[in-house]
Design an enzyme around this catalytic site. Sequence first.
Site, PDB file in Angstrom:
ATOM      1  N   ASN A  54      -3.812  23.281 -54.660  1.00  0.00           N
ATOM      2  CA  ASN A  54      -5.136  22.741 -54.977  1.00  0.00           C
ATOM      3  C   ASN A  54      -6.173  23.333 -54.026  1.00  0.00           C
ATOM      4  O   ASN A  54      -5.846  24.169 -53.182  1.00  0.00           O
ATOM      5  CB  ASN A  54      -5.123  21.209 -54.908  1.00  0.00           C
TER       6      ASN A  54
ATOM      7  N   ASP B 106       0.915  15.614 -56.635  1.00  0.00           N
ATOM      8  CA  ASP B 106       1.605  14.447 -57.189  1.00  0.00           C
ATOM      9  C   ASP B 106       2.928  14.846 -57.839  1.00  0.00           C
ATOM     10  O   ASP B 106       3.818  14.024 -57.998  1.00  0.00           O
ATOM     11  CB  ASP B 106       0.702  13.752 -58.220  1.00  0.00           C
TER      12      ASP B 106
ATOM     13  N   LYS C  39      11.933  35.787 -59.541  1.00  0.00           N
ATOM     14  CA  LYS C  39      10.603  35.802 -60.164  1.00  0.00           C
ATOM     15  C   LYS C  39      10.724  35.680 -61.690  1.00  0.00           C
ATOM     16  O   LYS C  39      11.533  36.405 -62.299  1.00  0.00           O
ATOM     17  CB  LYS C  39       9.904  37.108 -59.774  1.00  0.00           C
TER      18      LYS C  39
ATOM     19  N   ASP D 211       5.147   9.338 -52.662  1.00  0.00           N
ATOM     20  CA  ASP D 211       3.801   9.118 -52.133  1.00  0.00           C
ATOM     21  C   ASP D 211       3.924   8.823 -50.633  1.00  0.00           C
ATOM     22  O   ASP D 211       4.442   7.778 -50.227  1.00  0.00           O
ATOM     23  CB  ASP D 211       3.130   7.955 -52.870  1.00  0.00           C
ATOM     24  N   ILE D 212       3.469   9.759 -49.821  1.00  0.00           N
ATOM     25  CA  ILE D 212       3.653   9.650 -48.361  1.00  0.00           C
ATOM     26  C   ILE D 212       2.905   8.422 -47.821  1.00  0.00           C
ATOM     27  O   ILE D 212       3.470   7.604 -47.092  1.00  0.00           O
ATOM     28  CB  ILE D 212       3.132  10.923 -47.645  1.00  0.00           C
TER      29      ILE D 212
ATOM     30  N   PHE E 217      -7.283   8.784 -48.442  1.00  0.00           N
ATOM     31  CA  PHE E 217      -8.456   9.402 -49.069  1.00  0.00           C
ATOM     32  C   PHE E 217      -8.315   9.285 -50.585  1.00  0.00           C
ATOM     33  O   PHE E 217      -7.191   9.294 -51.101  1.00  0.00           O
ATOM     34  CB  PHE E 217      -8.563  10.888 -48.688  1.00  0.00           C
TER      35      PHE E 217
ATOM     36  N   LYS F  32      -6.441   2.367 -55.620  1.00  0.00           N
ATOM     37  CA  LYS F  32      -5.580   3.077 -54.665  1.00  0.00           C
ATOM     38  C   LYS F  32      -5.357   2.245 -53.407  1.00  0.00           C
ATOM     39  O   LYS F  32      -4.244   2.150 -52.890  1.00  0.00           O
ATOM     40  CB  LYS F  32      -6.242   4.400 -54.281  1.00  0.00           C
TER      41      LYS F  32
ATOM     42  N   LYS G 206      -1.489   1.315 -52.904  1.00  0.00           N
ATOM     43  CA  LYS G 206      -0.767   1.959 -51.797  1.00  0.00           C
ATOM     44  C   LYS G 206      -0.587   1.004 -50.616  1.00  0.00           C
ATOM     45  O   LYS G 206       0.238   1.228 -49.764  1.00  0.00           O
ATOM     46  CB  LYS G 206      -1.518   3.222 -51.345  1.00  0.00           C
TER      47      LYS G 206
END
Length: 397
Positions: free
Chosen positions: A210, A279, A289, A306-307, A323, A337, A341
Site C-alpha cells: 500500500n 488485511d 515467478k 489483526d495485530i 489509526f 474500529k 479492536k
Amino acid sequence: MKRLTNKRILLGVSGSIAAYKAPDIVRRLQDLGAEVRVVLTQGGAKFITELSLQATSKNKVHDNLWDKEAELAMGHIELAKWADAILVAPASANTLANLSAGKASDLLSNVVLASDAPVLIAPAMNQKMYGSLAVKDNLSILQERNIKFISPEYGEQACGDIGEGRLADPGEIAKQVSEIFSSTKLTGKKVLITLGATIEAIDPVRYLSNHSSGKMGMALARACIEAGAQVTLIHGDVSIPLSNKSNNISANSASEMHQAVMENIGNQDVFIACAAVSDYRVKNIEKNKIKKENKTLTLELIPNKDILADVCKLNHKPICIGFAAETQNLIENAQNKLKNKGCDAIILNDVSRADFGFKMNDNEVVFLTQKSSLKIQKNSKQKIGRKIVEIIIEKFL
Ligand code: C5P
C-alpha cells in the site's frame, strides 16, 4: 532526574573572545546531566585551547573537517546523528553568516546542515557588529528556520565598549538548552510503534502492498523520543530514514509484524499501531515467478491476524492507540474500529484528501476515544505527531 540526563549536546565554539567561557558552558550542561562533545572552529581555537575543552567535556574535541583519522573515528555525519541538540555558543558574526547562508565551509557548518536535531545559537560579538543590519538579517533568517536564539546580554565588553553583545550567562545558556526538551513526561516509559507498509508476497518477484510512507509513524517516534521515551520501531516498508535513537526491528509481512510485536510488547507502556497492515495475504505464495499466460489469474487471499486487536486482548495490555485511514463515513468507521479492536483511542485520518495523508508531509486527524473527539487541524506530520503524543500523555499517563 536532571533535565538533560541521557541527552547528547554538541557544543559548537566559534571565534569570539567569549569562547574562553566555553568550558564553563560545558560544565553547566554536564551539571544538568548532559554528555557534551565540542566542535571547535578555527576562529574559536584562537581564543580557547582544544585541551581545555577536551579536559572539561572528557571527549576528544572535533576541529577539522578534512582530518582523515577524525572522519574515520567520528565523522561529521556521525556527529550530526549523535547530537540530540546542537548549541553554538559563542556564535560569532562569521558563524552566523555561514549558518544562515547554509554554507558547508567548516566542520561546524557541515554538522548543522547534516543534523535534524534542534539547534540553538548564543551570539557574542562587539555591540556595533551585533547591531549591524547584516547580523540582524542573518539572525532573523535563522530564527525563521526554527533555530532557537539565546539573546546576548547588555554590558561592558572585552573591547571596552558598552552595549548589547556579551555572551549570555553559561548557566542561563544551559537552562535554555534544557528547556527545548520541554517534555520529560515520557522519561522511563517504553513506547512500541508499528509503521510503514507491510509487503505480502505473491511470488519471489511480486507483492501486495500500500501507499504508506512511514512518515506519520516516524513523526510520532521523534515526538516520543523528544519526550524522553525509550522507543521500539517495528517497521514494514518505509520511504524515509528511521531514527538512530530507537530500537528498530524490520518486519516485511503482516505475519512477521505480528510476531515481532508479540515478542516485544511485554513491558511496553504504550503501543501505537501506525503501520498500514495488509488485511489479507496470498494463500499460496508461488515458489517461482508466475509466468504470463493469456488468461485470467486469480489470487486467493486469506485474512491476516489483526495485530492491534490481539495486543488489546493481552492481560497486561499497554495503552493502545490505533489509526483509521478512511475514505468514507469517517467518524462512524473509526468509532466502530475503536470498539471492535478494544483500543483506548483511534486516530482518524481521511486518506481520500489530496492535500494531506498518505506519502504527504502534512496530515489532519481526529483523536477519538469512547468519550471524546478532538480534531487536530492540518499541519506538518511532525507537529501533528507532537500534538498526538501530548494528548496521549494528558489522557492516559
Ligand atoms: O482494520 P484496519 O486495518 O482499518 O485498522 C487499522 C488499525 O489497525 C491501524 O492502527 C493498523 O496499524 C492496525 N492493524 C493491525 N493489524 C492488522 C490490520 C490493522 O494492527 N492486521
